[in-house]
Design an enzyme around this catalytic site. Structure first.
Site, PDB file in Angstrom:
ATOM      1  N   ARG A  28      79.634  49.158 -39.454  1.00 39.45           N
ATOM      2  CA  ARG A  28      79.529  47.964 -39.730  1.00 39.45           C
ATOM      3  C   ARG A  28      80.386  46.914 -38.909  1.00 39.45           C
ATOM      4  O   ARG A  28      81.044  45.872 -39.450  1.00 39.45           O
ATOM      5  CB  ARG A  28      79.470  47.572 -41.288  1.00 39.45           C
ATOM      6  CG  ARG A  28      78.566  48.676 -42.085  1.00 39.45           C
ATOM      7  CD  ARG A  28      77.230  47.954 -41.927  1.00 39.45           C
ATOM      8  NE  ARG A  28      76.746  46.979 -42.315  1.00 39.45           N
ATOM      9  CZ  ARG A  28      76.358  46.280 -43.302  1.00 39.45           C
ATOM     10  NH1 ARG A  28      76.364  47.358 -44.431  1.00 39.45           N
ATOM     11  NH2 ARG A  28      76.116  45.023 -43.653  1.00 39.45           N
ATOM     12  N   ARG A  41      74.330  33.944 -37.196  1.00 42.51           N
ATOM     13  CA  ARG A  41      73.286  34.557 -38.127  1.00 42.51           C
ATOM     14  C   ARG A  41      72.641  33.202 -38.671  1.00 42.51           C
ATOM     15  O   ARG A  41      71.438  33.243 -38.804  1.00 42.51           O
ATOM     16  CB  ARG A  41      74.201  35.063 -39.265  1.00 42.51           C
ATOM     17  CG  ARG A  41      73.609  35.190 -40.571  1.00 42.51           C
ATOM     18  CD  ARG A  41      72.669  36.534 -40.550  1.00 42.51           C
ATOM     19  NE  ARG A  41      72.281  36.971 -41.763  1.00 42.51           N
ATOM     20  CZ  ARG A  41      70.872  36.392 -42.325  1.00 42.51           C
ATOM     21  NH1 ARG A  41      70.429  35.458 -41.405  1.00 42.51           N
ATOM     22  NH2 ARG A  41      70.579  36.835 -43.346  1.00 42.51           N
ATOM     23  N   ASP A  78      69.122  47.546 -38.972  1.00 39.89           N
ATOM     24  CA  ASP A  78      69.547  48.063 -40.363  1.00 39.89           C
ATOM     25  C   ASP A  78      68.572  49.182 -40.727  1.00 39.89           C
ATOM     26  O   ASP A  78      67.492  49.554 -39.969  1.00 39.89           O
ATOM     27  CB  ASP A  78      69.102  46.716 -41.492  1.00 39.89           C
ATOM     28  CG  ASP A  78      69.947  47.116 -42.557  1.00 39.89           C
ATOM     29  OD1 ASP A  78      71.017  46.572 -42.752  1.00 39.89           O
ATOM     30  OD2 ASP A  78      69.133  47.509 -43.586  1.00 39.89           O
TER      31      ASP A  78
HETATM   32  O1  CP3 Z   1      77.263  48.600 -38.116  1.00 37.15           O
HETATM   33  C1  CP3 Z   1      76.963  47.659 -37.448  1.00 37.15           C
HETATM   34  O2  CP3 Z   1      77.730  46.824 -36.956  1.00 37.15           O
HETATM   35  C2  CP3 Z   1      75.592  47.984 -37.046  1.00 37.15           C
HETATM   36  C3  CP3 Z   1      74.517  47.303 -37.881  1.00 37.15           C
HETATM   37  C4  CP3 Z   1      74.151  47.785 -39.247  1.00 37.15           C
HETATM   38  C5  CP3 Z   1      73.988  46.747 -40.499  1.00 37.15           C
HETATM   39  N1  CP3 Z   1      73.598  47.714 -41.574  1.00 37.15           N
HETATM   40  C6  CP3 Z   1      73.654  45.424 -40.426  1.00 37.15           C
HETATM   41  C7  CP3 Z   1      73.790  44.586 -41.388  1.00 37.15           C
HETATM   42  C8  CP3 Z   1      74.199  49.036 -39.631  1.00 37.15           C
HETATM   43  C9  CP3 Z   1      74.644  50.323 -39.011  1.00 37.15           C
HETATM   44  C10 CP3 Z   1      73.770  48.932 -41.120  1.00 37.15           C
HETATM   45  C11 CP3 Z   1      73.577  50.153 -42.008  1.00 37.15           C
HETATM   46  C12 CP3 Z   1      73.161  50.026 -43.371  1.00 37.15           C
HETATM   47  N2  CP3 Z   1      72.335  48.971 -43.978  1.00 37.15           N
HETATM   48  C13 CP3 Z   1      73.713  50.734 -44.448  1.00 37.15           C
HETATM   49  C14 CP3 Z   1      74.399  52.371 -44.394  1.00 37.15           C
HETATM   50  C15 CP3 Z   1      75.736  51.852 -44.151  1.00 37.15           C
HETATM   51  C16 CP3 Z   1      76.451  51.542 -45.489  1.00 37.15           C
HETATM   52  O3  CP3 Z   1      77.068  50.312 -45.359  1.00 37.15           O
HETATM   53  O4  CP3 Z   1      76.450  52.079 -46.406  1.00 37.15           O
HETATM   54  C17 CP3 Z   1      72.859  50.495 -45.646  1.00 37.15           C
HETATM   55  C18 CP3 Z   1      72.979  51.026 -46.978  1.00 37.15           C
HETATM   56  C19 CP3 Z   1      72.254  49.155 -45.333  1.00 37.15           C
HETATM   57  C20 CP3 Z   1      71.299  48.215 -46.361  1.00 37.15           C
HETATM   58  C21 CP3 Z   1      71.882  46.938 -46.426  1.00 37.15           C
HETATM   59  N3  CP3 Z   1      71.736  45.909 -45.084  1.00 37.15           N
HETATM   60  C22 CP3 Z   1      72.474  46.414 -47.545  1.00 37.15           C
HETATM   61  C23 CP3 Z   1      73.083  46.989 -48.701  1.00 37.15           C
HETATM   62  C24 CP3 Z   1      72.926  45.138 -46.926  1.00 37.15           C
HETATM   63  C25 CP3 Z   1      73.443  43.910 -48.029  1.00 37.15           C
HETATM   64  C26 CP3 Z   1      74.747  44.118 -48.140  1.00 37.15           C
HETATM   65  C27 CP3 Z   1      75.785  43.898 -47.024  1.00 37.15           C
HETATM   66  O5  CP3 Z   1      76.706  44.797 -46.569  1.00 37.15           O
HETATM   67  O6  CP3 Z   1      75.789  42.560 -46.371  1.00 37.15           O
HETATM   68  C28 CP3 Z   1      72.507  44.751 -45.712  1.00 37.15           C
HETATM   69  C29 CP3 Z   1      72.469  43.539 -44.885  1.00 37.15           C
HETATM   70  C30 CP3 Z   1      73.239  43.778 -43.369  1.00 37.15           C
HETATM   71  N4  CP3 Z   1      73.057  44.844 -42.406  1.00 37.15           N
HETATM   72  C31 CP3 Z   1      73.897  42.745 -42.880  1.00 37.15           C
HETATM   73  C32 CP3 Z   1      74.265  43.281 -41.567  1.00 37.15           C
HETATM   74  C33 CP3 Z   1      75.376  42.738 -40.460  1.00 37.15           C
HETATM   75  C34 CP3 Z   1      74.478  41.721 -43.375  1.00 37.15           C
HETATM   76  C35 CP3 Z   1      73.219  40.413 -43.419  1.00 37.15           C
HETATM   77  C36 CP3 Z   1      73.523  38.979 -43.270  1.00 37.15           C
HETATM   78  O7  CP3 Z   1      74.158  38.621 -42.376  1.00 37.15           O
HETATM   79  O8  CP3 Z   1      73.388  38.356 -44.242  1.00 37.15           O
END
Ligand code: CP3
Length: 355
Positions: A28, A41, A78
């Site tokens: 992340r 964003r 994602d």
């Molecule tokens: O790592 C990176 O920089 C690459 C991008 C990436 C995102 N999500 C972008 C994202 C990666 C590799 C993920 C993986 C992901 N997504 C996982 C596995 C890793 C972990 O954290 O356990 C999971 C469970 C998700 C599902 C997900 N996506 C959730 C639960 C959420 C909301 C909570 C949060 O952390 O924001 C997201 C949204 C998300 N995915 C954002 C980003 C940058 C935030 C969205 C926003 O900008 O509003």
């Protein structure tokens, strides 16, 4: 070119080598802790549209590299693009995380759209192609997907942060029906990762963020067995593209996971003893981790000591410095910059204070 001949520290480590300086990136590493991400964003509209717009996804991927110079870029996307591609309704609500219209029965699995997934995900492959032309020679490009179990958690529970009661009840009461969902996800995920590799991803990470919620039998059936099938499919279609498994919360079951899945690298929790990792896991595969993401939020001497302890224990073998879970939105970017300095100065910094 063989992996061992790679000039990229990340690929050297995943091939079992020890790069001149430790390879590092952060799960992340793109995201809300960066002001430039928040600005991008705001321009993007919906989060999935953001993921499916190559210009924006390339920019979000590169933002952390410009500041901190990690050894790997991870595709900006994602794990929930797979349920979206399968036709399940997926929404990202401001401040609430993802919401999905939950699927709960084998009939729901039958209704998923299994054809045309790769077409739907074409913008992601386009992002990878553009990224692979835009990285420095030492920077590796990592693709990724969620593991079937973790993606199923969101598909069945409808969101994150639940106690997983619904999915565990389904898996126990109707393992055959639940297996049908896992099978759909194994196939979709394998096809997706193969296409990522063909588009230019040099390594892939499989995120199993909810692996720790299962008992040993369930862990074998829903975590390791599906992951093994994905690793095998990738090895058959794209030999030489290493897989990093991330069975979060697996604890010492990480060893069984490595042995059963055949991953080239494994992402580890911050509470695993470093001497156990070095003595037991590292002889079998590259290890990745395992700084506590809360230590990175806190920064200061505590973070620096933890980082140096990890380096001292693991950097003499195949190792990728990372967090034990993703960067939190409240992380000060200055703490990431300090961490970058510590890793880059290794082993010179080994002589520093705090050890
Ligand atoms: O790592 C990176 O920089 C690459 C991008 C990436 C995102 N999500 C972008 C994202 C990666 C590799 C993920 C993986 C992901 N997504 C996982 C596995 C890793 C972990 O954290 O356990 C999971 C469970 C998700 C599902 C997900 N996506 C959730 C639960 C959420 C909301 C909570 C949060 O952390 O924001 C997201 C949204 C998300 N995915 C954002 C980003 C940058 C935030 C969205 C926003 O900008 O509003």
């Amino acid at each position: 070119m063989t992996l061992k001949a790679s000039k990229k520290p990340l690929l050297q480590a995943l091939a079992g080598g020890v790069p001149e300086r430790p390879a590092w990136w952060l799960m992340r590493q793109a995201g809300r802790y960066l002001p430039e991400y928040r600005a991008l964003r705001r321009k993007a509209g919906g989060f999935l549209d953001f993921c499916y717009t190559p210009e924006l996804a390339v920019e979000a991927t590169l933002q952390p590299l410009r500041r901190f110079g990690m050894d790997a870029a991870i595709l900006f996307s994602d794990i929930l693009v797979i349920p979206d591609a399968l036709g399940q309704e997926v929404d990202f609500l401001e401040g609430e995380g993802p919401m999905l219209r939950p699927i709960r029965r084998v009939e729901d699995v039958k209704a998923l759209k299994k054809n045309g997934i790769l077409d739907h995900l074409r913008p992601v492959f386009e992002t990878i192609k553009r990224l692979s032309l835009n990285l420095e020679a030492r920077t590796a490009l990592i693709g990724f997907a969620g593991a079937p179990w973790t993606v199923a958690v969101y598909m069945v529970e409808g969101r994150g942060g639940t106690d997983l009661a619904t999915i565990r009840a389904w898996a126990r009461q109707d393992p055959g029906g639940f297996q049908a969902l896992i099978d759909v996800l194994v196939e979709a995920t394998a096809d997706y990762l193969v296409e990522q590799a063909r588009s230019g991803a040099e390594a892939v990470q499989v995120f199993d963020s909810w692996a720790g919620a299962l008992d040993d039998d369930e862990f074998r059936r829903w975590v390791t067995a599906p992951t093994r099938r994905i690793v095998d499919a990738l090895a058959a279609a794209c030999p030489g593209v290493p897989v990093i498994g991330f069975p979060r919360g697996a604890g010492k079951r990480a060893l069984a996971y490595v042995e059963a899945t055949g991953v080239a690298g494994v992402g580890l929790d911050h509470d695993l003893p470093l001497d156990w990792i070095a003595g037991t896991l590292q002889p079998k595969c590259a290890v990745q981790g395992n700084l506590d993401n809360r230590a990175l939020v806190a920064g200061g001497a505590g973070m620096e000591k933890q980082a140096r302890d990890i380096l001292a224990a693991l950097a003499t073998g195949p190792f990728v410095f990372n967090l034990a879970h993703g960067v939190l939105p409240e992380t000060p970017p200055a703490h990431v910059a300090r961490l970058a300095e510590i890793i880059r100065a290794w082993p010179a910094s080994a002589k520093g204070a705090g050890r």
